[in-house]
Design an enzyme around this catalytic site. Sequence first.
Site, mmCIF file in Angstrom:
data_model
loop_
_atom_site.group_PDB
_atom_site.id
_atom_site.type_symbol
_atom_site.label_atom_id
_atom_site.label_comp_id
_atom_site.label_asym_id
_atom_site.label_seq_id
_atom_site.Cartn_x
_atom_site.Cartn_y
_atom_site.Cartn_z
ATOM 1 C CG ASN A 56 1.437 9.405 2.297
ATOM 2 O OD1 ASN A 56 2.525 8.983 1.943
ATOM 3 N ND2 ASN A 56 0.985 9.221 3.521
ATOM 4 C CD GLU A 58 0.220 12.185 6.841
ATOM 5 O OE1 GLU A 58 0.684 12.560 7.935
ATOM 6 O OE2 GLU A 58 -0.233 11.044 6.642
ATOM 7 C CD GLU A 69 -3.424 5.567 -3.427
ATOM 8 O OE1 GLU A 69 -2.933 6.512 -2.763
ATOM 9 O OE2 GLU A 69 -3.982 4.600 -2.901
ATOM 10 C CB CYS A 106 -8.929 6.179 0.299
ATOM 11 S SG CYS A 106 -8.714 7.668 -0.672
ATOM 12 C CB CYS A 109 -7.430 7.218 -4.498
ATOM 13 S SG CYS A 109 -6.398 8.355 -3.530
HETATM 14 N N1 THU Z 1 -3.065 7.254 2.153
HETATM 15 C C1 THU Z 1 -2.625 7.185 0.857
HETATM 16 O O1 THU Z 1 -1.697 7.896 0.460
HETATM 17 N N2 THU Z 1 -3.222 6.297 0.026
HETATM 18 C C2 THU Z 1 -4.189 5.407 0.404
HETATM 19 O O2 THU Z 1 -4.656 4.640 -0.427
HETATM 20 C C3 THU Z 1 -4.666 5.401 1.777
HETATM 21 C C4 THU Z 1 -4.143 6.457 2.671
HETATM 22 C C5 THU Z 1 -2.400 8.199 3.046
HETATM 23 C C6 THU Z 1 -3.206 9.392 3.442
HETATM 24 C C7 THU Z 1 -2.584 9.748 4.781
HETATM 25 O O3 THU Z 1 -1.444 10.570 4.529
HETATM 26 C C8 THU Z 1 -2.089 8.439 5.342
HETATM 27 O O4 THU Z 1 -2.065 7.537 4.239
HETATM 28 C C9 THU Z 1 -2.974 7.874 6.442
HETATM 29 O O5 THU Z 1 -4.286 7.804 6.050
#
Ligand code: THU
Length: 156
Positions: A56, A58, A69, A106, A109
């Site tokens: 991920n 940010e 994902e 989520c 995704c």
């Molecule tokens: N996040 C993911 O990378 N994948 C998921 O399936 C759920 C959430 C990340 C997004 C964000 O950077 C952090 O987790 C908190 O939501």
Amino acid sequence: MKPVDTFASLDELDSESRYLVHKAKEASAHAYAPYSKFMVGAALILDDGTVMTGANQENAAYPLCMCAERVALYAASALHPAQKIQKMAVVAHKKNHKELVPASCCGACRQVLLEYEHRQHRPIEIVMLVSEGQWIKCPSAEALLPHGFSKENLTE
Ligand code: THU
């Protein structure tokens, strides 16, 4: 539709899934998550055996944060468009903690997985830890997102 298999520990999963979980864990180290401190890694395997990973990413403008994902899926599609995706594993842990915590894909995704699943005309398996001590191997994106939006909705 194939059932969603559940496993009480990682050891019960098949070796390919365990390998992808291992690669997803490695990828999670490259998460850029200074805001949530929630480190997510994803690893997927293509038909030719190539493994693509994502973590991920940010941003101070929060809505721009991108899930692990989708980083992996978009990279696979951009770099290996002809290769079908067989399976993807997703893991997460808190920053500076080793033990894995549950992380379920989520909705956004799931929608992106569904698009690629339709595009390749073959299911994509998804392995993830959904609650403490409960891994699932989901047989398809369709099973993760029933009745999802697709190009069929756009036909006149
Ligand atoms: N996040 C993911 O990378 N994948 C998921 O399936 C759920 C959430 C990340 C997004 C964000 O950077 C952090 O987790 C908190 O939501």
